[in-house]
Design a protein around this motif. Sequence first.
Motif, PDB file in Angstrom:
ATOM      1  N   ILE A  90       0.850  -1.206   0.000  1.00 40.42           N
ATOM      2  CA  ILE A  90       0.000   0.000   0.000  1.00 40.42           C
ATOM      3  C   ILE A  90       0.883   1.254   0.000  1.00 40.42           C
ATOM      4  O   ILE A  90       0.600   2.212  -0.720  1.00 40.42           O
ATOM      5  N   CYS A  91       1.943   1.242   0.800  1.00 43.94           N
ATOM      6  CA  CYS A  91       2.851   2.394   0.848  1.00 43.94           C
ATOM      7  C   CYS A  91       3.538   2.608  -0.497  1.00 43.94           C
ATOM      8  O   CYS A  91       3.660   3.741  -0.965  1.00 43.94           O
ATOM      9  N   LEU A  92       3.978   1.535  -1.122  1.00 39.51           N
ATOM     10  CA  LEU A  92       4.618   1.647  -2.432  1.00 39.51           C
ATOM     11  C   LEU A  92       3.635   2.140  -3.492  1.00 39.51           C
ATOM     12  O   LEU A  92       4.003   2.930  -4.371  1.00 39.51           O
ATOM     13  N   ALA A  93       2.388   1.702  -3.423  1.00 41.48           N
ATOM     14  CA  ALA A  93       1.378   2.174  -4.370  1.00 41.48           C
ATOM     15  C   ALA A  93       1.123   3.670  -4.169  1.00 41.48           C
ATOM     16  O   ALA A  93       0.952   4.415  -5.149  1.00 41.48           O
ATOM     17  N   GLY A  94       1.099   4.117  -2.933  1.00 40.69           N
ATOM     18  CA  GLY A  94       0.926   5.547  -2.646  1.00 40.69           C
ATOM     19  C   GLY A  94       2.092   6.367  -3.174  1.00 40.69           C
ATOM     20  O   GLY A  94       1.902   7.446  -3.748  1.00 40.69           O
ATOM     21  N   LEU A  95       3.295   5.855  -3.009  1.00 44.19           N
ATOM     22  CA  LEU A  95       4.480   6.533  -3.533  1.00 44.19           C
ATOM     23  C   LEU A  95       4.435   6.590  -5.062  1.00 44.19           C
ATOM     24  O   LEU A  95       4.739   7.618  -5.663  1.00 44.19           O
ATOM     25  N   SER A  96       4.014   5.501  -5.673  1.00 40.67           N
ATOM     26  CA  SER A  96       3.880   5.460  -7.132  1.00 40.67           C
ATOM     27  C   SER A  96       2.844   6.483  -7.609  1.00 40.67           C
ATOM     28  O   SER A  96       3.050   7.162  -8.619  1.00 40.67           O
ATOM     29  N   ALA A  97       1.743   6.614  -6.879  1.00 43.41           N
ATOM     30  CA  ALA A  97       0.708   7.594  -7.238  1.00 43.41           C
ATOM     31  C   ALA A  97       1.250   9.019  -7.114  1.00 43.41           C
ATOM     32  O   ALA A  97       0.953   9.873  -7.960  1.00 43.41           O
TER      33      ALA A  97
END
Length: 119
Positions: free
Chosen positions: A29-36
Amino acid sequence: MSTEARRDAGMVTAELAVAIPVVVFVLLICLAGLSAAIDQVRCVDAARAGSRAAARGDPLAEVHQLAQRAAPEGAVISVSRRGGDALVTVRARAGGWGGVVPTWTVTAAGRTPVEQAGR
């Protein structure tokens, strides 16, 4: 080692078996947020570059190409003129890896006054 100590050691293994997938999911979830967040910055850059090109009077195909190069993969770009401004909007989807983590739509708009010939 006593029977109670062996039973406690087994509990730690069971707790770890439950905790590790949770930690991995939170990390995803944290990596997806960073990607966004990165995709949002790329959308802003693409919208700015596109609106500057449109304000200069560059052909529509060039404006799209310039914005597409700076935008995240799969982004949708729209170019229009409103009043005396060139407006470029860039929209992209971020996250959603494997349907496990959330998907976000990131959007940015760039508005630049159209340059007048002879100035």
